[in-house]
Design a protein around this motif. Structure first.
Motif, PDB file in Angstrom:
ATOM      1  N   PRO A   1       0.943  -1.216   0.183  1.00  9.19           N
ATOM      2  CA  PRO A   1       0.132   0.015  -0.120  1.00  9.19           C
ATOM      3  C   PRO A   1       0.801   1.097   0.011  1.00  9.19           C
ATOM      4  O   PRO A   1       2.139   1.200   0.315  1.00  9.19           O
ATOM      5  N   ILE A   2       0.422   2.235  -0.839  1.00  9.18           N
ATOM      6  CA  ILE A   2       1.026   3.688  -0.843  1.00  9.18           C
ATOM      7  C   ILE A   2       0.487   4.381   0.338  1.00  9.18           C
ATOM      8  O   ILE A   2      -0.592   4.671   0.470  1.00  9.18           O
ATOM      9  N   SER A   3       1.429   4.892   1.276  1.00  8.56           N
ATOM     10  CA  SER A   3       1.066   5.790   2.351  1.00  8.56           C
ATOM     11  C   SER A   3       1.773   7.133   2.061  1.00  8.56           C
ATOM     12  O   SER A   3       2.915   7.327   2.099  1.00  8.56           O
ATOM     13  N   PHE A   4       0.695   8.180   2.259  1.00  7.90           N
ATOM     14  CA  PHE A   4       1.223   9.396   1.949  1.00  7.90           C
ATOM     15  C   PHE A   4       1.251  10.305   3.269  1.00  7.90           C
ATOM     16  O   PHE A   4       0.664   9.861   4.201  1.00  7.90           O
TER      17      PHE A   4
ATOM     18  N   ARG B   1       3.991  19.989  -5.974  1.00  5.81           N
ATOM     19  CA  ARG B   1       4.096  19.373  -4.620  1.00  5.81           C
ATOM     20  C   ARG B   1       3.561  17.823  -4.442  1.00  5.81           C
ATOM     21  O   ARG B   1       3.916  16.932  -3.989  1.00  5.81           O
ATOM     22  N   LEU B   2       2.544  17.657  -5.497  1.00  2.10           N
ATOM     23  CA  LEU B   2       2.095  16.293  -5.774  1.00  2.10           C
ATOM     24  C   LEU B   2       2.999  15.250  -6.279  1.00  2.10           C
ATOM     25  O   LEU B   2       3.259  14.237  -5.846  1.00  2.10           O
ATOM     26  N   LYS B   3       3.892  15.800  -7.358  1.00  3.64           N
ATOM     27  CA  LYS B   3       5.082  15.078  -7.900  1.00  3.64           C
ATOM     28  C   LYS B   3       6.001  14.587  -6.837  1.00  3.64           C
ATOM     29  O   LYS B   3       6.305  13.465  -6.704  1.00  3.64           O
ATOM     30  N   ARG B   4       6.408  15.628  -5.906  1.00  6.16           N
ATOM     31  CA  ARG B   4       7.243  15.409  -4.796  1.00  6.16           C
ATOM     32  C   ARG B   4       6.692  14.185  -3.936  1.00  6.16           C
ATOM     33  O   ARG B   4       7.332  13.488  -3.301  1.00  6.16           O
ATOM     34  N   SER B   5       5.316  14.597  -3.790  1.00  5.40           N
ATOM     35  CA  SER B   5       4.513  13.531  -2.640  1.00  5.40           C
ATOM     36  C   SER B   5       4.747  11.972  -3.239  1.00  5.40           C
ATOM     37  O   SER B   5       4.737  11.030  -2.379  1.00  5.40           O
ATOM     38  N   LEU B   6       4.413  12.062  -4.493  1.00  6.36           N
ATOM     39  CA  LEU B   6       4.371  10.798  -5.186  1.00  6.36           C
ATOM     40  C   LEU B   6       5.616   9.787  -4.970  1.00  6.36           C
ATOM     41  O   LEU B   6       5.762   8.702  -4.476  1.00  6.36           O
TER      42      LEU B   6
ATOM     43  N   GLU C   1       7.976  10.481  -2.554  1.00  6.45           N
ATOM     44  CA  GLU C   1       8.139  10.361  -1.226  1.00  6.45           C
ATOM     45  C   GLU C   1       7.383   9.102  -0.658  1.00  6.45           C
ATOM     46  O   GLU C   1       7.894   8.616   0.186  1.00  6.45           O
ATOM     47  N   ALA C   2       6.246   8.944  -1.244  1.00  4.14           N
ATOM     48  CA  ALA C   2       5.627   8.000  -0.734  1.00  4.14           C
ATOM     49  C   ALA C   2       6.052   6.597  -1.219  1.00  4.14           C
ATOM     50  O   ALA C   2       5.704   5.557  -0.820  1.00  4.14           O
ATOM     51  N   GLY C   3       7.141   6.536  -2.111  1.00  2.00           N
ATOM     52  CA  GLY C   3       7.374   5.080  -2.670  1.00  2.00           C
ATOM     53  C   GLY C   3       7.655   4.851  -3.981  1.00  2.00           C
ATOM     54  O   GLY C   3       7.949   3.888  -4.401  1.00  2.00           O
TER      55      GLY C   3
END
Length: 419
Positions: free
Chosen positions: A31-34, A85-90, A92-94
């Motif tokens: 699972p991907i966790s943000f 920010r979304l690109k960076r979060s993806l 960072e989430a793995g």
């Protein structure tokens, strides 16, 4: 897509996007966790990009879907910052390092190095493809695959956005139309087990769309009569408590048919006795029944009182607005009604029984009661009803009278006065 990119995509795990029910992502088996700090706007953007991954979404539509009528000084700049920010979060989430979102001629597109599956899109595509199938069984099999993906409403936790509401309504219609066609096919071919599985989900998701009637047909076909009867009773109670209405004719028709089926099988008296008895979980406290069941019990007890001389007493407890008028519907009445139900179960005797008469009223029959007995019972109920919130004491009142003497007075219980 060039050859190198194609090979890379085929080697990476699948990204599964779940939008039916709760929103979450799975990359391979993980699972991907943000991060909790991920902005709500970024989550909205992610949902929109993934749902529109095949054709993209224009800047105008994206701004409207993301910001709507919000007063944003520079929405276009806010959008650029949000996408960054979304690109960076993806990552960072793995997820692998990648661009993920690009623009072309004013249209935003999702792109990724791994294959992506979105359950909501798969549902629509499978049903669309099934419609082109000429073989009935093959068409039904494809539609059943699509229906099995419908595990909850579209983005159930994100219902405020207009685009979500619109897509949810469209998906529900696609789902309902497909399930109706599949149900007719399964009934015709007596595939009751599959029908029961599909309609049990639909009944839970949309309790007021009458899928319970079809589910009852499936249970009857499987000869699971007790489950069918329990489903009918639960549905009847739910309809009355939530909407203040009786079951539809469609449900009642299945109930009548159920009665005829249950009566058509020969049984020994021990089976009949076991079928009539309460389950262990139902034996504690006073007997709570449906209003229809209360009417029958009342009339039986009245007849028995003519023989044994014990006069039962009828009580009516009403939740009021604090000024003596029946309380109006709403969350506060719902909480009070639930509390009153719980209190009555532990305040009345095991031999007493009661039912919900209207959204704000409960009717009780006390075996061998008296005026003084009714006063004591009400005092006990009132004290326990207001034990946590003292102010609720003024929101309860009661009336009582001995068992009804004439058939004319018996019209009281015919339902004409239900609020």
């Amino acid at each position: 897509m060039n050859e190198e990119m194609k090979n890379q995509t085929e080697q990476l795990p699948l990204l599964k996007v779940h939008m039916m029910g709760s929103f979450f992502l799975e990359y391979g088996d993980q699972p991907i966790s943000f991060r909790k700090t991920m902005a709500t706007k970024s989550m909205r953007l992610l949902q929109i990009f993934l749902y529109n991954k095949d054709n993209g979404i224009s800047r105008g539509r994206l701004l409207e879907s993301t910001y709507g009528r919000e007063d944003v000084a520079d929405a276009a700049n806010s959008l650029r910052v949000g996408v960054h920010r979304l690109k960076r979060s993806l990552v960072e989430a793995g997820l692998p390092q990648f661009e993920y979102i690009y623009t072309q001629k004013g249209v935003y597109h999702w792109t990724s190095p791994m294959p992506v599956e979105v359950d909501a899109i798969d549902i629509k595509n499978k049903i669309l493809e099934a419609g082109k199938e000429t073989d009935e069984k093959a068409r039904m099999d494809q539609m059943i695959e699509a229906l099995e993906l419908y595990t909850g409403e579209f983005l159930a936790d994100f219902g405020e956005e207009e685009w979500v509401q619109a897509e949810r309504a469209q998906l529900k219609k696609v789902y309902s139309d497909a399930l109706k066609e599949v149900s007719e096919y399964l009934l015709k071919n007596e595939e009751f087990d599959e029908l029961q599985k599909l309609t049990s989900v639909a009944s839970e998701l949309y309790p007021f769309d009458e899928w319970q009637a079809v589910q009852m047909q499936a249970l009857i076909g499987l000869e699971r009569y007790k489950e069918a009867m329990k489903l009918y009773e639960q549905t009847s109670k739910h309809y009355f408590e939530e909407l203040g209405v009786t079951p539809s004719e469609k449900l009642v028709e299945q109930y009548r048919y159920l009665g005829s089926r249950m009566g058509s099988r020969h049984r020994v008296i021990e089976e009949v006795q076991a079928d009539l008895q309460e389950s262990p979980g139902e034996k504690g406290g006073a007997f709570f029944c449906s209003l229809a069941g209360f009417r029958d019990c009342y009339r039986l007890v009245y007849r028995m009182s003519e023989l044994n001389g014990q006069m039962p007493w009828l009580m009516l407890c009403t939740i009021t607005d604090g000024k003596g008028y029946p309380a109006k519907g709403g969350p506060r009445l719902d909480r009070m009604s639930e509390k009153l139900l719980e209190v009555m179960k532990r305040s009345l005797r095991h031999s007493d029984f009661f039912a919900k008469y209207s959204p704000s009223q409960y009717v009780i029959l006390l075996q061998g009661g008296s005026q003084r007995g009714c006063e004591l019972v009400y005092k006990r109920i009132s004290e326990r009803f207001s034990e946590e919130k003292k102010g609720w004491a003024k929101n309860l009142k009661y009336s009582a009278l001995p068992a009804i003497q004439t058939e004319k007075e018996l019209e009281f219980l015919e339902g004409d006065d239900v609020l």
